[in-house]
Design a protein around this motif. Structure first.
Motif, PDB file in Angstrom:
ATOM      1  N   GLY A  10       0.868  -1.486  -0.107  1.00 41.93           N
ATOM      2  CA  GLY A  10      -0.222   0.028   0.019  1.00 41.93           C
ATOM      3  C   GLY A  10       0.963   1.234   0.111  1.00 41.93           C
ATOM      4  O   GLY A  10       0.277   2.376   0.502  1.00 41.93           O
ATOM      5  N   LEU A  11       1.909   1.101  -0.427  1.00 39.22           N
ATOM      6  CA  LEU A  11       2.938   2.454  -0.371  1.00 39.22           C
ATOM      7  C   LEU A  11       3.575   2.535  -2.137  1.00 39.22           C
ATOM      8  O   LEU A  11       3.907   1.793  -2.601  1.00 39.22           O
ATOM      9  CB  LEU A  11       4.057   2.215   0.376  1.00 39.22           C
ATOM     10  CG  LEU A  11       3.815   2.318   1.809  1.00 39.22           C
ATOM     11  CD1 LEU A  11       5.376   2.328   2.605  1.00 39.22           C
ATOM     12  CD2 LEU A  11       2.912   3.389   2.490  1.00 39.22           C
ATOM     13  N   TYR A  12       3.356   3.900  -2.481  1.00 46.72           N
ATOM     14  CA  TYR A  12       4.172   4.206  -3.554  1.00 46.72           C
ATOM     15  C   TYR A  12       5.251   5.171  -3.163  1.00 46.72           C
ATOM     16  O   TYR A  12       4.892   6.213  -2.610  1.00 46.72           O
ATOM     17  CB  TYR A  12       3.027   5.047  -4.523  1.00 46.72           C
ATOM     18  CG  TYR A  12       3.731   5.490  -5.719  1.00 46.72           C
ATOM     19  CD1 TYR A  12       3.634   4.732  -6.889  1.00 46.72           C
ATOM     20  CD2 TYR A  12       4.245   6.904  -6.066  1.00 46.72           C
ATOM     21  CE1 TYR A  12       4.065   5.125  -8.216  1.00 46.72           C
ATOM     22  CE2 TYR A  12       4.887   7.178  -7.016  1.00 46.72           C
ATOM     23  CZ  TYR A  12       4.571   6.364  -8.220  1.00 46.72           C
ATOM     24  OH  TYR A  12       5.397   6.579  -9.299  1.00 46.72           O
ATOM     25  N   LEU A  13       6.504   4.957  -3.900  1.00 52.90           N
ATOM     26  CA  LEU A  13       7.253   5.786  -3.458  1.00 52.90           C
ATOM     27  C   LEU A  13       8.617   5.550  -4.633  1.00 52.90           C
ATOM     28  O   LEU A  13       8.402   4.673  -5.439  1.00 52.90           O
ATOM     29  CB  LEU A  13       7.980   5.528  -2.394  1.00 52.90           C
ATOM     30  CG  LEU A  13       8.002   4.068  -1.599  1.00 52.90           C
ATOM     31  CD1 LEU A  13       9.172   3.227  -2.231  1.00 52.90           C
ATOM     32  CD2 LEU A  13       8.428   4.241  -0.062  1.00 52.90           C
ATOM     33  N   VAL A  14       9.534   6.799  -4.640  1.00 54.22           N
ATOM     34  CA  VAL A  14      10.530   6.653  -5.583  1.00 54.22           C
ATOM     35  C   VAL A  14      11.568   5.648  -5.137  1.00 54.22           C
ATOM     36  O   VAL A  14      12.036   5.903  -4.140  1.00 54.22           O
ATOM     37  CB  VAL A  14      11.100   7.939  -5.861  1.00 54.22           C
ATOM     38  CG1 VAL A  14      12.267   7.787  -7.006  1.00 54.22           C
ATOM     39  CG2 VAL A  14       9.964   8.749  -6.661  1.00 54.22           C
ATOM     40  N   ILE A  15      12.176   4.583  -5.951  1.00 52.02           N
ATOM     41  CA  ILE A  15      13.138   3.801  -5.726  1.00 52.02           C
ATOM     42  C   ILE A  15      14.173   3.555  -6.776  1.00 52.02           C
ATOM     43  O   ILE A  15      13.635   3.697  -7.951  1.00 52.02           O
ATOM     44  CB  ILE A  15      12.805   2.534  -5.015  1.00 52.02           C
ATOM     45  CG1 ILE A  15      11.999   1.706  -6.164  1.00 52.02           C
ATOM     46  CG2 ILE A  15      12.049   2.374  -3.805  1.00 52.02           C
ATOM     47  CD1 ILE A  15      11.623   0.298  -5.929  1.00 52.02           C
ATOM     48  N   LYS A  34      19.681   1.033  -4.585  1.00 50.84           N
ATOM     49  CA  LYS A  34      19.269   0.485  -3.164  1.00 50.84           C
ATOM     50  C   LYS A  34      18.979   1.711  -2.546  1.00 50.84           C
ATOM     51  O   LYS A  34      19.052   1.803  -1.304  1.00 50.84           O
ATOM     52  CB  LYS A  34      20.565  -0.183  -2.436  1.00 50.84           C
ATOM     53  CG  LYS A  34      21.858   0.582  -2.554  1.00 50.84           C
ATOM     54  CD  LYS A  34      22.862  -0.243  -1.734  1.00 50.84           C
ATOM     55  CE  LYS A  34      23.935   0.695  -1.480  1.00 50.84           C
ATOM     56  NZ  LYS A  34      24.918   0.142  -0.810  1.00 50.84           N
ATOM     57  N   ARG A  35      18.435   2.760  -3.151  1.00 52.51           N
ATOM     58  CA  ARG A  35      17.796   3.944  -2.550  1.00 52.51           C
ATOM     59  C   ARG A  35      16.340   4.225  -2.631  1.00 52.51           C
ATOM     60  O   ARG A  35      15.662   4.016  -3.673  1.00 52.51           O
ATOM     61  CB  ARG A  35      18.584   5.046  -3.043  1.00 52.51           C
ATOM     62  CG  ARG A  35      18.447   6.434  -2.696  1.00 52.51           C
ATOM     63  CD  ARG A  35      19.157   7.372  -3.414  1.00 52.51           C
ATOM     64  NE  ARG A  35      20.470   7.319  -3.359  1.00 52.51           N
ATOM     65  CZ  ARG A  35      21.318   7.550  -4.045  1.00 52.51           C
ATOM     66  NH1 ARG A  35      20.976   8.004  -5.350  1.00 52.51           N
ATOM     67  NH2 ARG A  35      22.652   7.640  -4.113  1.00 52.51           N
ATOM     68  N   ILE A  36      15.884   4.688  -1.465  1.00 50.92           N
ATOM     69  CA  ILE A  36      14.272   5.079  -1.522  1.00 50.92           C
ATOM     70  C   ILE A  36      14.439   6.524  -1.402  1.00 50.92           C
ATOM     71  O   ILE A  36      15.339   7.289  -0.533  1.00 50.92           O
ATOM     72  CB  ILE A  36      13.609   4.553  -0.173  1.00 50.92           C
ATOM     73  CG1 ILE A  36      13.431   3.179  -0.094  1.00 50.92           C
ATOM     74  CG2 ILE A  36      12.176   5.181  -0.146  1.00 50.92           C
ATOM     75  CD1 ILE A  36      12.938   2.714   1.237  1.00 50.92           C
ATOM     76  N   ILE A  37      13.877   7.487  -2.204  1.00 54.01           N
ATOM     77  CA  ILE A  37      13.469   8.771  -1.944  1.00 54.01           C
ATOM     78  C   ILE A  37      12.100   9.057  -1.385  1.00 54.01           C
ATOM     79  O   ILE A  37      11.334   8.800  -1.923  1.00 54.01           O
ATOM     80  CB  ILE A  37      14.053   9.542  -3.271  1.00 54.01           C
ATOM     81  CG1 ILE A  37      15.074   9.433  -3.680  1.00 54.01           C
ATOM     82  CG2 ILE A  37      13.974  10.946  -3.020  1.00 54.01           C
ATOM     83  CD1 ILE A  37      16.411   9.862  -3.433  1.00 54.01           C
TER      84      ILE A  37
END
Ligand code: PLP
Length: 397
Positions: A356-361, A364-367
């Motif tokens: 249930g999450l949307y994010l930029v990856i 090996k990095r999440i922003i």
């Protein structure tokens, strides 16, 4: 399923996509994953929520008046909002050039800089991204330049701030190329999508010193870090800087209308009084963009917004920095409402969507760049889910 349109930056067969059913301020409903909360303001543009009534109403009101205007037209909204914008930038002089996106803002900044200096070389950093068009991509250092033609002859790379804190190597680069060939520095004020790297004031002092010594322009890309993304109205408010040119997009309309702008200082704007400004676009100063931007500026100046923002920022910073203690987390960097988490064994986007999450990856990095409409508690709940994913040794992680 085959789609009749392209997806960006990917082999078309490898895309992770979802069927979008509806959108609210902080989340969207999808067919495959149910409700998904957005923790990256999509691509960092939706800073004021995925559905912001105030901005939407400003656009609708303008749409009902007029939605098309000649670039030659002057009208109340265009005059008013440009003054408001210059005011917000703390600039008494200079002018604004309007565009429809980040790359386009940077293209026009490059053209102005090269025209006024009559020099071609631009100093940039490998960690920066300035857009996907030829000029902007040529001064972008990341993986997105691969497989494309770039104007390498006219780009020179300077070291990252932490590798050259006293700018000794940077000065060598300038001397090697010859300052008589260099238009200026083109820098993301705070490197965003490539890892959230704010440089210290000392480094910026060095940049200022070199600009003065060699008569170089300072051009700042605020496309990502402008409009409160990094805790201040603009990234350069963190520093003592007097840029010659500043570029904007994304948050300028909260992503509700494709729009952008270039600030040109008095020195530049005066030059174009007597010289042709060889820049233009069909949708210059688009009335709907101007209306959305006026709403954004109003939001940013609202005391209640600032109080809410400061609260949210505190919660976000506390939670994000606490992730640094997790065994798989290698590093956390955070400025305002923008954070990078380096994590070993990062799961795929599909895995995040399933939770249930949307994010930029990337790699090996999440922003993380949550929008400012989250209530602190709501944001904490989503960060709890992120924390669980980081804790779990799942099949993917
Ligand atoms: C710092 C920066 N500059 C420029 C751009 C390009 O903006 P656009 O995609 O609107 O062309 C981006 C996009 O991510 C960016 O992060």
């Amino acid at each position: 399923m085959d789609f009749p349109y392209f997806f960006t930056w990917t082999k078309q067969k490898d895309i992770t996509h979802f069927d979008l059913l509806s959108v609210d301020e902080t989340s969207f409903e999808t067919k495959e994953y149910g409700r998904v909360y957005d923790l990256s303001s999509i691509s960092y543009q939706a800073s004021f929520g995925l559905k912001n009534k105030f901005i939407q109403n400003a656009i609708i009101n303008q749409l009902n008046q007029f939605a098309i205007a000649s670039p030659k037209a002057t009208f109340d909204l265009k005059n008013r909002v440009t003054h408001e914008f210059l005011n917000f930038l703390n600039k008494k002089n200079g002018k604004i050039f309007y565009t429809t996106g980040g790359a386009e803002s940077n293209e026009n900044a490059l053209k102005m800089a090269r025209r006024i200096t009559n020099k071609k070389v631009i100093l940039s950093r490998k960690l920066s991204y300035h857009g996907a068009t030829l000029g902007a991509l040529s001064i972008s250092g990341d993986w997105r330049r691969d497989h494309n033609i770039t104007l390498d002859e006219w780009t020179a790379w300077i070291p990252e701030a932490n590798k050259d804190p006293d700018l000794i190597e940077t000065e060598k680069v300038i001397k090697n190329i010859g300052p008589e060939n260099i238009a200026g520095f083109f820098l993301e004020t705070i490197i965003g999508g490539n890892g959230v790297y704010p440089a210290p004031q000392k480094w910026w002092n060095g940049i200022k010193r070199l600009c003065k010594k060699y008569d170089l322009l300072l051009i700042l890309d605020e496309v990502l870090c402008g409009f409160y993304r990094t805790g201040e109205p603009f990234g350069y408010f963190h520093y003592q800087l007097e840029p010659d040119i500043v570029t904007f997009s994304k948050g300028i309309t909260g992503g509700m209308i494709p729009f952008g702008a270039v600030y040109a200082s008095e020195r530049i704007s005066t030059f174009f009084e007597e010289n042709i400004l060889s820049c233009g676009l069909t949708n210059y100063a688009h009335p709907l963009g101007l209306a959305a931007m006026e709403a954004v500026i109003k939001l940013c100046k609202d005391d209640e917004f600032i109080r809410h923002y400061k609260n949210l920022e505190k919660v976000f910073n506390r939670r994000v920095f606490s992730f640094a203690k997790k065994p798989r987390v290698e590093e956390v960097r955070c400025v305002g409402m923008l954070a990078a988490i380096e994590i070993e064994g990062l799961p795929s986007l599909k895995h995040f969507l399933e939770k249930g999450l949307y994010l930029v990856i990337h790699d090996k990095r999440i922003i993380l760049a949550p929008n400012f409409c989250y209530l602190p508690k709501q944001l904490e709940s989503q960060l709890d889910i992120l924390e669980e994913i980081m804790d779990k040794k799942n099949d993917e992680g």
